[in-house]
Design an enzyme around this catalytic site. Structure first.
Site, PDB file in Angstrom:
ATOM      1  N   GLY A  59       8.985  13.221 -26.812  1.00  0.00           N
ATOM      2  CA  GLY A  59       9.807  12.011 -26.775  1.00  0.00           C
ATOM      3  C   GLY A  59       9.035  10.884 -26.122  1.00  0.00           C
ATOM      4  N   CYS A  86       5.216  18.756 -25.082  1.00  0.00           N
ATOM      5  CA  CYS A  86       4.875  17.417 -24.583  1.00  0.00           C
ATOM      6  C   CYS A  86       5.938  16.911 -23.595  1.00  0.00           C
ATOM      7  CB  CYS A  86       4.662  16.462 -25.753  1.00  0.00           C
ATOM      8  SG  CYS A  86       3.829  14.962 -25.225  1.00  0.00           S
ATOM      9  N   TYR A  87       6.752  15.936 -23.970  1.00  0.00           N
ATOM     10  CA  TYR A  87       7.802  15.477 -23.043  1.00  0.00           C
ATOM     11  C   TYR A  87       8.679  16.666 -22.646  1.00  0.00           C
ATOM     12  CZ  TYR A  87      11.958  13.243 -21.137  1.00  0.00           C
ATOM     13  OH  TYR A  87      13.006  12.893 -20.326  1.00  0.00           O
ATOM     14  N   HIS A 172       0.700  19.227 -29.168  1.00  0.00           N
ATOM     15  CA  HIS A 172       1.707  19.280 -30.232  1.00  0.00           C
ATOM     16  C   HIS A 172       1.381  20.384 -31.259  1.00  0.00           C
ATOM     17  CE1 HIS A 172       4.070  15.708 -29.210  1.00  0.00           C
ATOM     18  NE2 HIS A 172       2.945  15.323 -28.640  1.00  0.00           N
ATOM     19  N   GLU A 174       3.202  21.354 -33.614  1.00  0.00           N
ATOM     20  CA  GLU A 174       3.833  21.082 -34.913  1.00  0.00           C
ATOM     21  C   GLU A 174       2.967  20.239 -35.838  1.00  0.00           C
ATOM     22  OE1 GLU A 174       4.511  19.659 -32.077  1.00  0.00           O
ATOM     23  OE2 GLU A 174       5.385  17.676 -32.237  1.00  0.00           O
ATOM     24  N   ASP A 231      19.867  16.187 -55.918  1.00  0.00           N
ATOM     25  CA  ASP A 231      20.769  16.546 -54.814  1.00  0.00           C
ATOM     26  C   ASP A 231      22.212  16.728 -55.304  1.00  0.00           C
ATOM     27  OD1 ASP A 231      18.464  15.972 -53.491  1.00  0.00           O
ATOM     28  OD2 ASP A 231      19.149  14.050 -52.694  1.00  0.00           O
ATOM     29  N   LYS A 375      14.435  18.029 -48.959  1.00  0.00           N
ATOM     30  CA  LYS A 375      14.355  17.891 -50.423  1.00  0.00           C
ATOM     31  C   LYS A 375      13.624  19.075 -51.083  1.00  0.00           C
ATOM     32  CE  LYS A 375      14.918  14.374 -52.934  1.00  0.00           C
ATOM     33  NZ  LYS A 375      16.224  13.912 -53.380  1.00  0.00           N
TER      34      LYS A 375
END
Ligand code: XMP
Length: 519
Positions: A59, A86-87, A172, A174, A231, A375
């Site tokens: 964040g 991280c944060y 990070h 990710e 969708d 998606k």
């Protein structure tokens, strides 16, 4: 958010990182369901969601900022495994009694991660040193009692820390720049939380059907807002499986559609739905409400409101409609953050019409069976349900339609230009065999005019912008480096075939900082 059945899940507490959802995606790619939750979620809610582990996202704040987002202390009493990122590490260190310091410790970009404890489950199968991605201002200066460092970098003696089943990393995992990021997440999810791989396309379908069956009563009638995109088509196919002929689909011609859209929907869905497909032409209503409106958010809200009015009119005619089904996706909710999970920490990027424009008192109950999915996951579900592949791989088209591809006021002249120019862009990309590799490709137009020469005389006409982007989930996107010959053909055809256009430009902004749609 709906409870995703009995599936095990990881909750990602959102501390405001624009890309907290990336953590969800990475965990789902491992075959485990993950969803975002507000950073201040209560322990009761966590229990109800049957979470097997928590991840604290990054964040932009410092733990010392006024109103810094911090998890509720009682979250720790649940005894669940936690991974702070991280944060998330800083929040954890701060709350557990360690010390966090600011500035001077800034670390951005690639860093070499030296693993101190190679036996630790978090680093199972990873050789030290390995590359990781750092992006932080503050850092831990001293650890809370009971914590120890299990990895370091040149600037961080505490690049990874642990105490019991609580883990935190300053880097990070990710992002793809962290070489072993996916393995670190897998070690947390499987090795530490003990999750099983059970999130698959089949699980998604079963789960969605189970959810619909439990919600919709045996004689309830459902109205589905069908646009013909993947969708709403997938939503239609799912609900049809549960309620059969009690499903009615309404296709609203709002005057903001692409060339040939209405005909396409008739062709694909009339044979499946017969008289249960209701097509209404409300274009006059939409376009007259949009007259004189230039603010993008206002346009979105107007379109959203008009859609609901159209659905209500159809529902009154059909009678006894209990449910309104929409093909809202997870990304629609995240980006319309005021109604989504991140409302406390992120700002609204755009109000996607299906989530932003709903009135407080809706005449229907809402069902959104795809609202936990991205998606690419929806496309997998659509394939499992046997929908035609040209529909599955059709480019996304925004709910507010051409209203957000026209800058300034929506006029008939600009609608005509955008329709024909976009059809040319799509046709050329299909001919070049590129269409399915791209996320979106279209033309948009505003009020700018430029001088040209048509025949022998000077002509002033519109400037058309061609936008072609690649993306995985629309949260980020890159502009496509199209071969010059294709750009040239598109440009020539637009200026030759669309009257009133003198210039064609190509949008070379990625997301961020731009967005995919111009409005
Ligand atoms: P942006 O422009 O925010 O778009 O980068 C991200 C993706 O979402 C689509 N989009 C919308 N879809 N209602 C929708 O249903 C909307 O209001 C809306 N606005 C943008 C856009 O086409 C892209 O795929």
């Amino acid at each position: 958010m709906r409870e995703t059945g009995s599936l095990e899940k990881i909750l990602v507490l959102d501390f405001g990182a624009q890309y907290a959802h990336l953590i969800c995606r990475r965990v789902r790619e491992l075959g485990v369901f993950a969803e975002l939750a507000p950073y201040d979620i209560s322990p009761d809610q966590v229990r109800r969601k049957k979470a097997r582990g928590l991840i604290f996202s990054g964040g932009p704040k410092s733990v010392y900022d006024r109103n810094a987002p911090l998890p509720k202390q009682e979250i720790y009493d649940l005894g669940l495994p936690i991974l702070g990122i991280c944060y998330g590490l800083q929040a954890l260190v701060f709350q557990k009694g360690g010390e966090v310091v600011g500035a001077g410790n800034r670390e951005y970009g690639r860093a070499s991660l030296k693993i101190v404890d190679e036996q630790n489950v978090l680093f199972q199968g990873i050789k030290s040193p390995t590359l990781c991605w750092m992006s932080h201002g503050d850092a831990a200066e001293s650890l809370p009692p009971g914590f120890s460092s299990i990895a370091t970098s040149d600037n961080s003696p505490f690049a990874a820390i642990t105490s019991g089943n609580i883990y935190a990393v300053q880097f990070h995992p990710e992002v793809t720049h962290t070489k072993e990021g996916s393995r670190i997440l897998a070690n947390f999810v499987f090795g530490i939380c003990g999750c099983e791989r059970n999130w698959s396309t089949e699980a998604m379908v079963d789960d969605a059907l189970e959810e619909l069956q439990s919600k919709i009563g045996p004689s309830d009638r459902v109205l589905c807002a069908l646009s013909g995109g993947v969708d709403s088509s997938t939503t239609t196919a799912l609900i049809e499986k549960v309620v059969g002929k009690r499903l009615y689909c309404v296709f609203v011609d709002n005057g903001l559609l692409r060339e040939g859209e209405r005909e396409r929907v008739e062709r694909v869905f009339r044979p499946r739905l017969g008289r249960n497909l209701v097509i209404v032409n409300d274009s006059y209503k939409f376009l007259s409400k949009l007259k004189g409106i230039t603010d993008p958010e206002e346009k979105r809200k107007i379109v959203g409101r008009e859609f609901i009015l159209s659905f209500e009119r159809v529902s009154r005619k059909l009678g006894k409609i209990k449910w309104l089904a929409q093909g809202t996706l997870y990304t629609d909710i995240v980006e319309s953050a005021s109604s989504g999970v991140s409302r406390n920490t992120q700002s609204v990027i755009k109000s996607h019409h299906n989530v932003g424009g709903l009135p407080k008192k809706l005449g229907f109950s809402l069902i959104e069976p795809l609202k936990d999915l991205y998606k690419d996951e929806v496309r997998k579900v659509a394939k499992t349900l046997g929908l035609p592949s040209d529909l599955i791989y059709a480019h996304p088209f925004p709910g507010p339609g051409l209203a957000v591809r026209i800058m300034g006021e929506v006029t008939n002249e600009k609608l005509r230009i955008v329709r024909i120019a976009s059809a040319i862009v799509e046709e050329e990309l299909r001919l070049a065999g590129l269409y399915e590799k791209l996320w979106q490709a279209y033309a948009c137009v505003g009020d700018d005019e430029a001088t040209g020469v048509k025949g022998d005389s000077r002509a002033v006409g519109h400037v058309v912008i061609v936008r072609v982007v690649e993306s995985v989930d629309a949260m980020t996107a890159d502009w496509t480096r199209l071969p010059y010959e294709i750009m040239e053909r598109i440009s020539n055809r637009i200026t030759n075939e669309v009257s009133g256009v003198t210039w064609v430009t190509y949008a070379i902004s990625s997301k961020p900082p731009a967005t995919i749609e111009p409005q």
